[in-house]
Write an enzyme that holds these catalytic residues in place. Sequence first.
Site, PDB file in Angstrom:
ATOM      1  N   LEU A 157       0.895  -1.162   0.000  1.00 46.00           N
ATOM      2  CA  LEU A 157       0.000   0.000   0.000  1.00 46.00           C
ATOM      3  C   LEU A 157       0.933   1.212   0.000  1.00 46.00           C
ATOM      4  CD1 LEU A 157      -2.843  -1.068   2.459  1.00 46.00           C
ATOM      5  CD2 LEU A 157      -2.795  -1.165  -0.034  1.00 46.00           C
ATOM      6  N   PRO A 158       0.986   1.941  -1.111  1.00 50.62           N
ATOM      7  CA  PRO A 158       2.072   2.880  -1.402  1.00 50.62           C
ATOM      8  C   PRO A 158       2.061   4.204  -0.637  1.00 50.62           C
ATOM      9  CG  PRO A 158       0.439   2.949  -3.137  1.00 50.62           C
ATOM     10  CD  PRO A 158       0.006   1.860  -2.198  1.00 50.62           C
ATOM     11  N   CYS A 159       2.248   4.147   0.651  1.00 46.79           N
ATOM     12  CA  CYS A 159       2.297   5.379   1.448  1.00 46.79           C
ATOM     13  C   CYS A 159       3.535   6.217   1.109  1.00 46.79           C
ATOM     14  CB  CYS A 159       2.240   5.053   2.931  1.00 46.79           C
ATOM     15  SG  CYS A 159       3.564   3.998   3.532  1.00 46.79           S
ATOM     16  N   HIS A 160       4.527   5.607   0.462  1.00 48.03           N
ATOM     17  CA  HIS A 160       5.722   6.356   0.076  1.00 48.03           C
ATOM     18  C   HIS A 160       5.402   7.412  -0.977  1.00 48.03           C
ATOM     19  CE1 HIS A 160       5.512   2.934  -2.751  1.00 48.03           C
ATOM     20  NE2 HIS A 160       6.010   3.787  -3.652  1.00 48.03           N
TER      21      HIS A 160
END
Length: 189
Positions: A157-160
């Site tokens: 889950l691309p929180c970056h």
Amino acid sequence: MNDLESRLSRLTPAVEGTPPVLPHADVSYALHDTPIGTLLLATAAGKIVASSFGDEDTMTNRLARAISPRVLRQPGALDDVRRQLDEYLDGRRRTFDLQVDLTLATPFQRLVLSDLPIHTSYGRTTTYGRVAGEIHKPKAARAVGTALGANPLCVVLPCHRVIGANGALTGYAGGLEAKRFLLNLESKS
């Protein structure tokens, strides 16, 4: 030799130093070395529940409390997760084909994380303020940052892809170098 000794002698001895493999453990996990650091990956009921930079003891205790007391180190159970993660980190994959379970997330984290892949496509970034607006909590940018900082499914889950309003890279569980690596990787494709 009695009957018990006879049956025991026929069992294949475990290789010294390897954990036992039980076919139906409630939580399987593995430590996976990547270019951005070691991730603890975990699955339960066929869904990924953790992709975390957290400490092994802390994370396995958290998994035991939240999901099941049976948390076993079983790298083979995570072969597909590790393969997809490696493909992503090598630039050969843009999305993950994994079922996720947000059991380790708080209700607010679930709200923030559930649509994250939709609102932050590969190679693009958004801001904490925009995410707050998308979840109809426009004044919650800091709370969004806190929720993303505790993302139990980093990379998957691309929180970056969420950055400061001024374009600055801000906190990331794997450190700013890991966040920079991921954003640079995606910008090249």
